[in-house]
Write a protein that holds these residues in place. Structure first.
Motif, PDB file in Angstrom:
ATOM      1  N   PHE A   1       0.801  -1.225   0.000  1.00  0.00           N
ATOM      2  CA  PHE A   1       0.000   0.000   0.000  1.00  0.00           C
ATOM      3  C   PHE A   1       0.838   1.282   0.000  1.00  0.00           C
ATOM      4  CE2 PHE A   1      -3.124  -3.086   1.635  1.00  0.00           C
ATOM      5  CZ  PHE A   1      -4.087  -2.921   0.640  1.00  0.00           C
ATOM      6  N   LEU A   2       2.141   1.149  -0.231  1.00  0.00           N
ATOM      7  CA  LEU A   2       2.970   2.352  -0.355  1.00  0.00           C
ATOM      8  C   LEU A   2       2.461   3.205  -1.511  1.00  0.00           C
ATOM      9  CD1 LEU A   2       6.686   1.181   0.035  1.00  0.00           C
ATOM     10  CD2 LEU A   2       5.451   2.792   1.494  1.00  0.00           C
ATOM     11  N   ASP A   3       2.607   4.493  -1.361  1.00  0.00           N
ATOM     12  CA  ASP A   3       2.185   5.414  -2.428  1.00  0.00           C
ATOM     13  C   ASP A   3       3.379   5.687  -3.347  1.00  0.00           C
ATOM     14  OD1 ASP A   3       0.596   7.098  -3.897  1.00  0.00           O
ATOM     15  OD2 ASP A   3       0.870   8.822  -2.556  1.00  0.00           O
TER      16      ASP A   3
ATOM     17  N   MET B   1      -4.047 -12.203  -0.301  1.00  0.00           N
ATOM     18  CA  MET B   1      -5.387 -12.251  -0.882  1.00  0.00           C
ATOM     19  C   MET B   1      -6.263 -11.097  -0.391  1.00  0.00           C
ATOM     20  SD  MET B   1      -6.260 -16.307  -1.015  1.00  0.00           S
ATOM     21  CE  MET B   1      -7.801 -16.038  -1.881  1.00  0.00           C
ATOM     22  N   VAL B   2      -6.166 -10.765   0.884  1.00  0.00           N
ATOM     23  CA  VAL B   2      -6.948  -9.636   1.408  1.00  0.00           C
ATOM     24  C   VAL B   2      -6.512  -8.341   0.723  1.00  0.00           C
ATOM     25  CG1 VAL B   2      -7.327  -8.199   3.460  1.00  0.00           C
ATOM     26  CG2 VAL B   2      -7.545 -10.686   3.616  1.00  0.00           C
TER      27      VAL B   2
ATOM     28  N   ASP C   1      -7.966  -4.146  -3.331  1.00  0.00           N
ATOM     29  CA  ASP C   1      -7.749  -3.483  -4.627  1.00  0.00           C
ATOM     30  C   ASP C   1      -8.793  -3.891  -5.677  1.00  0.00           C
ATOM     31  OD1 ASP C   1      -5.682  -1.755  -4.226  1.00  0.00           O
ATOM     32  OD2 ASP C   1      -4.141  -2.997  -5.184  1.00  0.00           O
ATOM     33  N   ALA C   2      -9.758  -4.711  -5.275  1.00  0.00           N
ATOM     34  CA  ALA C   2     -10.842  -5.177  -6.162  1.00  0.00           C
ATOM     35  C   ALA C   2     -10.310  -6.000  -7.334  1.00  0.00           C
ATOM     36  CB  ALA C   2     -11.691  -4.015  -6.646  1.00  0.00           C
TER      37      ALA C   2
ATOM     38  N   PHE D   1       0.435  -7.446 -12.971  1.00  0.00           N
ATOM     39  CA  PHE D   1      -0.164  -7.173 -14.276  1.00  0.00           C
ATOM     40  C   PHE D   1      -1.591  -6.667 -14.087  1.00  0.00           C
ATOM     41  CE2 PHE D   1       2.911 -10.650 -14.828  1.00  0.00           C
ATOM     42  CZ  PHE D   1       3.849  -9.977 -15.594  1.00  0.00           C
ATOM     43  N   LYS D   2      -1.727  -5.362 -13.995  1.00  0.00           N
ATOM     44  CA  LYS D   2      -3.026  -4.732 -13.735  1.00  0.00           C
ATOM     45  C   LYS D   2      -3.992  -4.850 -14.910  1.00  0.00           C
ATOM     46  CE  LYS D   2      -2.403  -3.145  -9.629  1.00  0.00           C
ATOM     47  NZ  LYS D   2      -3.146  -3.671  -8.525  1.00  0.00           N
TER      48      LYS D   2
END
Length: 180
Positions: free
Chosen positions: A24-26, A78-79, A84-85, A141-142
């Motif tokens: 979750f780093l920006d 997994m969480v 991130d949906a 891979f988004k």
């Protein structure tokens, strides 16, 4: 906790919060950092098992710490990808239920049937590797289409369910034979 494999397993458990922070780093490379932490945890899983077998340093503590580290990391990954949906909540729920059932079953076998805590088996390890590869692909891979992501995670969940069925079969057999 004195054996090297147990120390490595404990280290893997300590990597779980580090993974969350990295994920979750920006930063533009946050997912790469998270994958590196996940890969380090996966390598440590291989290493502690290898060392425990090679030096006959297996212990009941290690039989708890090793899978605990694996499961904490897998569920945490997994969480995070669910937040991130990327995958649906049901996938995490199924994996979580399976892990709770296996943990409770192992404890019951150990306490009531007085058998050693069952070690992980090839199917369980295969399931862990498949989860690792699929989760890494989904993190890096988004552009993976949602339908493909569901198929990928469903495959991993199917392996998990088969591993649970094998484990439950062993549990039932041990519990039936405990009075003989």
């Amino acid at each position: 906790m004195k054996t090297i494999p147990n120390i490595i397993s404990f280290f893997r458990i300590c990597l779980v919060p580090l993974f969350v922070v990295a994920y979750f780093l920006d930063r533009h490379d946050a997912k790469i950092l998270a994958v590196l932490v996940y890969a380090l945890a996966s390598f440590s899983d291989f290493l502690d098992g290898f060392l425990a077998r090679k030096f006959k340093a297996s212990s009941n503590l290690g039989k708890v710490l090793d899978p605990l580290g694996d499961k904490l990391m897998t569920i945490t990954v997994m969480v995070c990808i669910t937040i991130d949906a990327i995958i649906p909540v049901w996938a995490v729920l199924i994996a979580g239920i399976k892990e709770v059932l296996m943990a409770v079953g192992g404890l019951v076998m150990h306490k009531i049937a007085h058998v050693d805590i069952p070690p992980s088996n090839l199917l369980g390890k295969t399931s862990t590797v498949v989860f690792f590869l699929i989760c890494v692909a989904l993190m890096l891979f988004k552009d993976i289409p949602a339908g493909t992501a569901i198929i990928m995670i469903s495959f991993a969940i199917a392996l998990t369910i088969v591993a649970l069925a094998v484990y439950l079969n062993r549990y039932i057999t041990v519990m039936k034979n405990r009075g003989r």
